[in-house]
Motif scaffolding. Structure first.
Motif: not given
Length: 644
Positions: A245-253, A262-272, A289-295
């Motif tokens: 779900t965190y991955l889907n949220l990151a993709s949405l953001f 998106a970075i916040e959601a992806a980092n939370a998802g990575i921990k889990i 995360l790569g997509n977020s940093y590119s943006l």
């Protein structure tokens, strides 16, 4: 980035219908029961449940218990339990992203359940196999398995499993971008789960609905459903569904141009994901995360995240995701002023797409061949059984008629024999007609493959050209990279030309020398247009009949060698004249490519892919490639092979 769709894995265990209790609490209870168990038969059921519940907490532990469960069931010798153990193990592999191992485990489960005629188990194994094919983007196979499983559960009136299979079919429609149908199915699924308070299952369908709304750019509604999915995931205590779900949220953001969230959601998802050791989900969140940093134009961080994701996904053989990230890396390296790396990942992307196409062609060809062999074997068995029955009837009938009627029996026997001969002739005729029909189907499939190669891959390469040429207008790298982008676009156009040459050879089957000569002349005409200072000549000797043929594989090898030799002469020889001559002496064909350029000493140069590829192609023809060159005296490349 492709959204994560959820599919249901059928594992038939006690208490599957309730996820209200915490998985950790259930695991503690099961460990206590395992210590108190007195027989191996009791332990078998407990190990099965331990494997299932550990998959919600830690996939490595789930695999460990799954293997212990399998060893114990094989010791007990209970085939139904063995089939369940393979299914549990496949579930753990599937959730970890080890799809090849998951498919193997599910197939073994299906084989055992088919052997013991376990109808419910067979339906479950087919649904599990469908989920693996779905995650590997093999839509046709997934749809086939799901429909077979759904038929069983509709006949038995099992509403719960019907609900989950409808969810999986909706995911397939989502993959095919048939969003209205997918959303309608998801709404039916969600209504059932809301009425029955299936918390864990609601988290899955809310995720899928959120992804649909994201794909249709209704970002507000997408965020609403994904937050509901996250709430239910935490309530169910399932770390894996929370991670995705965190991955889907990151993709949405990222899609909504909100990279910080998106970075916040992806980092939370990575921990889990690390907690449950889900390698696939960790890699996909690095991708996000790569997509977020590119943006955010933080290209160094984007590069690090992309490369980290590729490393894991390559080990998991997730080729589709790897190729998508490689394409994302091209503009990142361009922005970092690293044109060679941008070229490298462009080449890798093109190579991946070609390999994927080759694998799809091979898989389709194997399926056709297997189907043909199976049908042929079934016909042979049916004919043998028919012959045996006819012989038995003939024998008993002859004895009875001989005893009862004598001469009349003999006449009836003769009549029966003539009838059998007629049946045999009809069977032979049917076999011939069936073989012709199969050959026609194979030809249709070959044409279909060639069209798919042209339409799909050609379109993708054209898209790459357009995308790369558009990048010329992005500051601040416009002027520095124009030449490199032109080179990439030229290379991709050349790839499209080579793809069309391959399709031409595939469609031709047998290629005439006249057709091949026309292909060579077309190529030389293009060379004249790009190099007006060079005179190009081509001749086909009278010793070669223009309507004589050679195989499609041979023709493409000869064409590629001529193209490579001419291209090398244009690029390096500084020649004013290039001649291509084709001759035949006895059974040997000879192709000569000669230029009047500056020549070279082969021992003094570093051989590149061009010379290696020409020699490799000559070897595959069963021939030899000779290179004669001296500084100042031009170069002659001679290809010789046996035409018999």
């Amino acid at each position: 980035m492709r959204s994560a769709g959820f599919t249901f894995l059928f594992v038939i265990i006690v208490a599957i219908s309730s996820f209200a209790q915490s998985p950790t609490y259930v695991l503690d209870s099961l460990k206590t029961q395992l210590k108190q168990a007195k027989t191996d038969q009791e332990r078998v059921g407990i190990y099965s449940e331990l494997t299932w519940y550990w998959a919600m907490v830690n996939l490595d532990s789930a695999l460990a218990y799954g293997k212990e469960s399998l060893a114990l069931t094989e010791k007990v010798g209970d085939k139904k339990a063995i089939g369940q153990a393979w299914s549990d193990l496949g579930n753990a592999y599937n959730q970890k992203g080890q799809f090849a191992e998951a498919k193997n485990a599910y197939k073994k489960s299906l084989l055992i359940r088919t052997e013991i005629a376990d109808s419910a188990g067979i339906a479950g194994s087919k649904s599990n196999l469908a989920s693996v094919h779905q995650r590997l983007y093999q839509t046709d196979s997934a749809m086939s398995y799901y429909v077979e499983a759904l038929d069983y559960y509709e006949r038995t009136g099992n509403d719960r499993y019907i609900n989950f299979l409808k969810n999986n079919l909706a995911v397939l429609h989502e993959d095919m971008r048939n969003f209205p149908t997918a959303l309608k199915l998801y709404e039916e699924v969600a209504k059932y789960r809301e009425e029955n308070q299936l918390i864990y299952d609601l988290a899955l369908v809310y995720n899928n609905m959120g992804n649909i709304y994201k794909a249709t750019k209704d970002y507000s509604k997408s965020e609403e459903y994904l937050n509901k999915a996250l709430e239910n995931g935490f309530k169910a205590g399932d770390s894996l569904v929370v991670s995705v779900t965190y991955l889907n949220l990151a993709s949405l953001f990222n899609a909504a141009d909100r990279p910080d969230q998106a970075i916040e959601a992806a980092n939370a998802g990575i921990k889990i994901a690390k907690k449950v050791n889900s390698l696939y989900d960790q890699a996909m969140m690095e991708y996000a995360l790569g997509n977020s940093y590119s943006l955010k134009k933080e290209y160094s961080k984007a590069r690090t995240s992309y490369l980290s994701a590729i490393k894991v996904l390559e080990d998991l053989e997730a080729k589709e995701e790897v190729s998508a990230i490689q394409l994302r890396l091209v503009p990142v390296f361009a922005a970092l002023n690293m044109p060679d790396s941008a070229q490298y990942y462009t080449d890798l992307y093109i190579d991946y797409r070609n390999k994927l196409t080759e694998e799809q062609v091979e898989e389709l060809t194997n399926e056709i061949q297997t189907k043909y062999e199976t049908e042929k074997k079934d016909r042979e068995i049916a004919e043998q059984q028919l012959a045996i029955r006819n012989k038995n009837l003939q024998l008993y009938g002859s004895l009875i008629l001989a005893l009862a009627l004598g001469i009349l029996g003999y006449l009836l026997y003769r009549q029966q024999k003539l009838k059998n001969q007629q049946l045999k002739q009809e069977a032979e005729l049917k076999a011939v007609l069936a073989q012709l029909e199969t050959q026609n189907k194979l030809q249709e499939q070959r044409l279909l493959i060639s069209r798919d190669l042209h339409d799909n891959i050609g379109a993708q390469l054209t898209f790459i050209i357009s995308a790369i040429e558009n990048l010329k207008f992005f500051e601040p790298v416009k002027e520095q990279l124009n030449q490199r982008y032109d080179s990439i676009a030229s290379f991709t156009k050349q790839t499209i030309t080579e793809l069309r040459d391959t399709i031409w050879a595939m469609n031709s089957g047998q290629v005439t020398w006249e057709s091949l000569a026309g292909r060579v002349q077309d190529y030389l005409q293009k060379a004249r247009q790009s190099s007006p200072g060079i005179q190009f000549e081509f001749s086909l000797a009278d010793s070669i009949q223009k309507d004589s043929t050679l195989g499609s594989a041979e023709s493409i090898q000869v064409l590629r060698i001529i193209q490579e030799a001419v291209q090398n002469a244009v690029k390096y020889a500084e020649a004013s004249s290039i001649k291509v001559e084709v001759n035949r002496e006895n059974v040997e064909y000879q192709v000569s490519i000669q230029d009047n350029g500056k020549g070279f000493e082969e021992s003094e140069i570093t051989p590149g892919n061009g010379l290696y590829n020409m020699r490799k192609r000559a070897e595959e023809l069963g021939g030899v490639l000779e290179i004669s060159s001296n500084p100042g005296n031009g170069t002659v490349i001679l290809l010789v092979w046996d035409g018999e």
